[in-house]
Design an enzyme around this catalytic site. Structure first.
Site, PDB file in Angstrom:
ATOM      1  N   ASP A  46      51.935  40.589  36.921  1.00 47.75           N
ATOM      2  CA  ASP A  46      51.370  39.252  36.723  1.00 47.75           C
ATOM      3  C   ASP A  46      50.119  39.341  35.865  1.00 47.75           C
ATOM      4  OD1 ASP A  46      51.284  36.288  37.793  1.00 47.75           O
ATOM      5  OD2 ASP A  46      49.225  37.048  37.867  1.00 47.75           O
ATOM      6  N   TYR A  51      43.176  36.612  31.013  1.00 44.91           N
ATOM      7  CA  TYR A  51      42.741  37.909  31.545  1.00 44.91           C
ATOM      8  C   TYR A  51      42.377  38.879  30.422  1.00 44.91           C
ATOM      9  CZ  TYR A  51      45.096  36.318  35.889  1.00 44.91           C
ATOM     10  OH  TYR A  51      45.518  35.596  36.983  1.00 44.91           O
ATOM     11  N   LYS A  76      50.547  33.467  31.611  1.00 46.68           N
ATOM     12  CA  LYS A  76      50.144  32.079  31.864  1.00 46.68           C
ATOM     13  C   LYS A  76      49.441  31.480  30.655  1.00 46.68           C
ATOM     14  CE  LYS A  76      49.081  33.739  36.518  1.00 46.68           C
ATOM     15  NZ  LYS A  76      48.442  35.042  36.311  1.00 46.68           N
ATOM     16  N   HIS A 112      48.396  27.513  33.789  1.00 43.88           N
ATOM     17  CA  HIS A 112      47.459  28.227  34.668  1.00 43.88           C
ATOM     18  C   HIS A 112      46.745  27.304  35.665  1.00 43.88           C
ATOM     19  CE1 HIS A 112      45.169  32.281  34.643  1.00 43.88           C
ATOM     20  NE2 HIS A 112      45.060  31.735  35.832  1.00 43.88           N
ATOM     21  N   LEU A 194      45.214  39.435  49.229  1.00 41.38           N
ATOM     22  CA  LEU A 194      44.393  40.258  50.138  1.00 41.38           C
ATOM     23  C   LEU A 194      43.020  39.635  50.349  1.00 41.38           C
ATOM     24  CD1 LEU A 194      45.224  43.784  48.613  1.00 41.38           C
ATOM     25  CD2 LEU A 194      46.248  42.713  50.641  1.00 41.38           C
ATOM     26  N   ILE A 233      51.179  39.325  44.818  1.00 38.15           N
ATOM     27  CA  ILE A 233      50.849  40.133  43.636  1.00 38.15           C
ATOM     28  C   ILE A 233      49.481  40.792  43.824  1.00 38.15           C
ATOM     29  CG2 ILE A 233      52.276  39.076  41.825  1.00 38.15           C
ATOM     30  CD1 ILE A 233      49.962  37.043  41.374  1.00 38.15           C
ATOM     31  N   LYS A 235      46.341  43.118  43.559  1.00 41.67           N
ATOM     32  CA  LYS A 235      45.765  43.860  42.432  1.00 41.67           C
ATOM     33  C   LYS A 235      44.985  45.057  42.948  1.00 41.67           C
ATOM     34  CE  LYS A 235      41.721  44.743  40.115  1.00 41.67           C
ATOM     35  NZ  LYS A 235      40.431  45.200  40.713  1.00 41.67           N
ATOM     36  N   SER A 236      45.091  46.173  42.254  1.00 38.98           N
ATOM     37  CA  SER A 236      44.199  47.299  42.522  1.00 38.98           C
ATOM     38  C   SER A 236      44.163  48.185  41.286  1.00 38.98           C
ATOM     39  CB  SER A 236      44.681  48.117  43.725  1.00 38.98           C
ATOM     40  OG  SER A 236      43.834  49.238  43.893  1.00 38.98           O
ATOM     41  N   VAL A 237      43.004  48.797  41.061  1.00 41.20           N
ATOM     42  CA  VAL A 237      42.927  49.821  40.017  1.00 41.20           C
ATOM     43  C   VAL A 237      42.884  51.214  40.650  1.00 41.20           C
ATOM     44  CG1 VAL A 237      41.844  48.386  38.252  1.00 41.20           C
ATOM     45  CG2 VAL A 237      40.398  49.575  39.925  1.00 41.20           C
ATOM     46  N   ARG A 241      45.644  52.952  46.528  1.00 44.53           N
ATOM     47  CA  ARG A 241      45.861  51.584  47.037  1.00 44.53           C
ATOM     48  C   ARG A 241      47.087  50.945  46.375  1.00 44.53           C
ATOM     49  NH1 ARG A 241      39.764  49.070  46.710  1.00 44.53           N
ATOM     50  NH2 ARG A 241      38.952  49.944  48.652  1.00 44.53           N
ATOM     51  N   ASN A 245      49.885  49.509  48.814  1.00 46.16           N
ATOM     52  CA  ASN A 245      50.258  48.088  48.858  1.00 46.16           C
ATOM     53  C   ASN A 245      51.761  47.876  48.679  1.00 46.16           C
ATOM     54  OD1 ASN A 245      47.563  47.547  49.202  1.00 46.16           O
ATOM     55  ND2 ASN A 245      47.191  46.925  47.081  1.00 46.16           N
TER      56      ASN A 245
HETATM   57  N1  LIG Z   1      46.757  31.878  39.025  1.00 46.07           N
HETATM   58  C1  LIG Z   1      45.489  32.046  39.288  1.00 46.07           C
HETATM   59  O1  LIG Z   1      44.645  31.157  39.089  1.00 46.07           O
HETATM   60  C2  LIG Z   1      45.035  33.362  39.846  1.00 46.07           C
HETATM   61  C3  LIG Z   1      43.739  33.506  40.356  1.00 46.07           C
HETATM   62  C4  LIG Z   1      43.369  34.736  40.895  1.00 46.07           C
HETATM   63  C5  LIG Z   1      44.277  35.781  40.901  1.00 46.07           C
HETATM   64  N2  LIG Z   1      45.533  35.637  40.361  1.00 46.07           N
HETATM   65  C6  LIG Z   1      46.516  36.740  40.340  1.00 46.07           C
HETATM   66  O2  LIG Z   1      46.606  37.297  41.645  1.00 46.07           O
HETATM   67  C7  LIG Z   1      46.353  38.691  41.579  1.00 46.07           C
HETATM   68  C8  LIG Z   1      45.752  39.205  42.872  1.00 46.07           C
HETATM   69  O3  LIG Z   1      44.603  38.482  43.214  1.00 46.07           O
HETATM   70  P1  LIG Z   1      43.119  39.113  43.153  1.00 46.07           P
HETATM   71  O4  LIG Z   1      43.086  40.195  42.143  1.00 46.07           O
HETATM   72  O5  LIG Z   1      42.191  37.979  43.011  1.00 46.07           O
HETATM   73  O6  LIG Z   1      42.854  39.655  44.622  1.00 46.07           O
HETATM   74  P2  LIG Z   1      43.622  40.560  45.711  1.00 46.07           P
HETATM   75  O7  LIG Z   1      44.850  41.170  45.155  1.00 46.07           O
HETATM   76  O8  LIG Z   1      43.684  39.748  46.935  1.00 46.07           O
HETATM   77  O9  LIG Z   1      42.525  41.702  45.972  1.00 46.07           O
HETATM   78  C9  LIG Z   1      42.138  42.610  44.976  1.00 46.07           C
HETATM   79  C10 LIG Z   1      40.910  43.351  45.478  1.00 46.07           C
HETATM   80  O10 LIG Z   1      41.230  44.036  46.682  1.00 46.07           O
HETATM   81  C11 LIG Z   1      41.030  45.427  46.530  1.00 46.07           C
HETATM   82  N3  LIG Z   1      42.192  46.093  47.143  1.00 46.07           N
HETATM   83  C12 LIG Z   1      43.449  46.173  46.662  1.00 46.07           C
HETATM   84  N4  LIG Z   1      44.247  46.852  47.495  1.00 46.07           N
HETATM   85  C13 LIG Z   1      43.466  47.227  48.540  1.00 46.07           C
HETATM   86  C14 LIG Z   1      43.726  47.972  49.706  1.00 46.07           C
HETATM   87  N5  LIG Z   1      44.936  48.462  49.957  1.00 46.07           N
HETATM   88  N6  LIG Z   1      42.683  48.172  50.565  1.00 46.07           N
HETATM   89  C15 LIG Z   1      41.452  47.671  50.310  1.00 46.07           C
HETATM   90  N7  LIG Z   1      41.156  46.955  49.204  1.00 46.07           N
HETATM   91  C16 LIG Z   1      42.157  46.731  48.328  1.00 46.07           C
HETATM   92  C17 LIG Z   1      40.978  45.686  45.034  1.00 46.07           C
HETATM   93  O11 LIG Z   1      40.097  46.767  44.757  1.00 46.07           O
HETATM   94  P3  LIG Z   1      40.375  47.898  43.637  1.00 46.07           P
HETATM   95  O12 LIG Z   1      41.025  47.247  42.452  1.00 46.07           O
HETATM   96  O13 LIG Z   1      38.995  48.405  43.355  1.00 46.07           O
HETATM   97  O14 LIG Z   1      41.254  48.924  44.289  1.00 46.07           O
HETATM   98  C18 LIG Z   1      40.397  44.374  44.512  1.00 46.07           C
HETATM   99  O15 LIG Z   1      38.980  44.377  44.614  1.00 46.07           O
HETATM  100  C19 LIG Z   1      45.403  38.805  40.369  1.00 46.07           C
HETATM  101  O16 LIG Z   1      45.250  40.120  39.902  1.00 46.07           O
HETATM  102  C20 LIG Z   1      46.091  37.882  39.409  1.00 46.07           C
HETATM  103  O17 LIG Z   1      47.237  38.511  38.835  1.00 46.07           O
HETATM  104  C21 LIG Z   1      45.907  34.431  39.853  1.00 46.07           C
END
Ligand SMILES: NC(=O)c1ccc[n+]([C@@H]2O[C@H](COP(=O)([O-])OP(=O)(O)OC[C@H]3O[C@@H](n4cnc5c(N)ncnc54)[C@H](OP(=O)(O)O)[C@@H]3O)[C@@H](O)[C@H]2O)c1
Length: 282
Positions: A46, A51, A76, A112, A194, A233, A235-237, A241, A245
């Site tokens: 995604d 981005y 998007k 978006h 998450l 979806i 996200k992690s770098v 993790r 996930n």
């Molecule tokens: N459509 C929209 O408006 C919209 C808005 C926001 C997001 N999104 C999409 O949704 C995706 C996911 O959302 P998000 O990136 O906001 O947040 P998320 O996936 O809920 O959380 C990502 C964060 O959690 C950490 N993390 C990941 N796996 C983990 C684990 N197993 N244990 C502990 N911490 C963990 C990551 O750290 P590290 O990376 O440092 O490991 C990062 O800081 C985005 O990447 C994007 O593609 C869409």
């Protein structure tokens, strides 16, 4: 082995229920992160024009050696306030995304944000219909649309969004939107599943289940989503993790565990981490 189940979208295509999000991954790092995810077994990615990492994402996808039809790529339209979004501008933005990705089609193209104050998503959606008809996006959908926005789309034509990608996690469970989606045949995709790796993963209710199951808090939260039928979806770098996930298909939460997680968002107030679509036009 890739054990990720698929969800059948309303256009007849199948989307992996768990994919990899790349928001906030710089373009220079995206190729490595996405390559790690693909090696781990993710098949859905995604990204989004805003981005700024479609190029790095595309390099990993095209360089993976995987057959294109095994992969599900979402991007998007950044329908932001810097310009008007007539048909030509939307088509140009779509072409630009495909060029950056190095692909001749995407599996899912999303508007978006609804940006209701601009009152232009109906005409953008019409152009999305053209893009879908051309086959260059297998499915089209929306993101951050509210029930009223979905009702306006439904009143304007026959094309139903395949997906609505919305903020959704146990602290913000979006009960109303999920039931609207079920009525309209729209798949629910959870962003920030998450809770952005913050408070949610430290809550006692989550930690208690994780401890009992010998799993991590993130894995427990992902199971909650999957058992509710959400597409996720995370996200992690962090390579460990990224793999963790995806490692969520060999256990199930019991009804009382699901109920304990449901209770986290049951106060009705909900705790958004991102903007409210009603007012967002940045
Ligand atoms: N459509 C929209 O408006 C919209 C808005 C926001 C997001 N999104 C999409 O949704 C995706 C996911 O959302 P998000 O990136 O906001 O947040 P998320 O996936 O809920 O959380 C990502 C964060 O959690 C950490 N993390 C990941 N796996 C983990 C684990 N197993 N244990 C502990 N911490 C963990 C990551 O750290 P590290 O990376 O440092 O490991 C990062 O800081 C985005 O990447 C994007 O593609 C869409």
């Amino acid at each position: 082995m890739n054990q990720v189940p698929t969800i059948k979208l309303n256009n007849g295509t199948f989307m992996p229920q768990l994919g990899f999000g790349v928001w906030q991954i710089p373009d220079a790092d995206a190729e490595q992160a996405v390559a790690t995810a693909l090696e781990a077994g993710y098949r859905s990615i995604d990204t989004a024009a805003v981005y700024g990492n479609e190029s790095g994402t595309g390099k990993a996808v095209t360089g993976s050696g995987l057959a294109r039809e095994e992969l599900f790529v979402t991007t998007k339209l950044w329908n932001g306030p810097s310009q008007a979004w007539g048909r030509d501008e939307v088509l140009r933005a779509f072409d630009d995304s495909l060029a950056k990705l190095g692909l001749d089609y995407v599996d899912l193209y999303l508007i978006h944000w609804p940006r209701p104050m601009r009152d232009d998503f109906l005409s953008i959606w019409e152009t999305f219909g053209e893009i879908a008809a051309s086959g260059r996006a297998k499915a089209v959908g929306v993101s951050n649309f509210r029930p009223a926005d979905l009702a306006r789309l439904a009143g304007a034509g026959d094309l139903v969004p395949a997906v609505n990608q919305i903020e959704l996690h146990p602290l913000f469970p979006q009960a109303e939107l999920r039931s609207v989606h079920a009525e309209r045949g729209i798949a629910t995709e959870a962003w920030s599943p998450l809770g952005q790796g913050k408070e949610l993963l430290t809550l006692p209710a989550v930690a208690e289940i994780a401890g009992r199951r010998g799993r991590t808090a993130a894995q427990v939260v992902l199971r909650w989503h999957l058992q509710h039928g959400n597409i996720v979806i995370p996200k992690s770098v962090t390579p460990a993790r990224i793999r963790e996930n995806l490692d969520v298909f060999d256990f199930e939460l019991a009804d009382d565990e699901m109920a304990a997680l449901d209770a986290l968002g049951a106060d009705g107030a909900g705790r958004r981490l991102g903007p409210d679509p009603a007012g967002f036009d940045a």
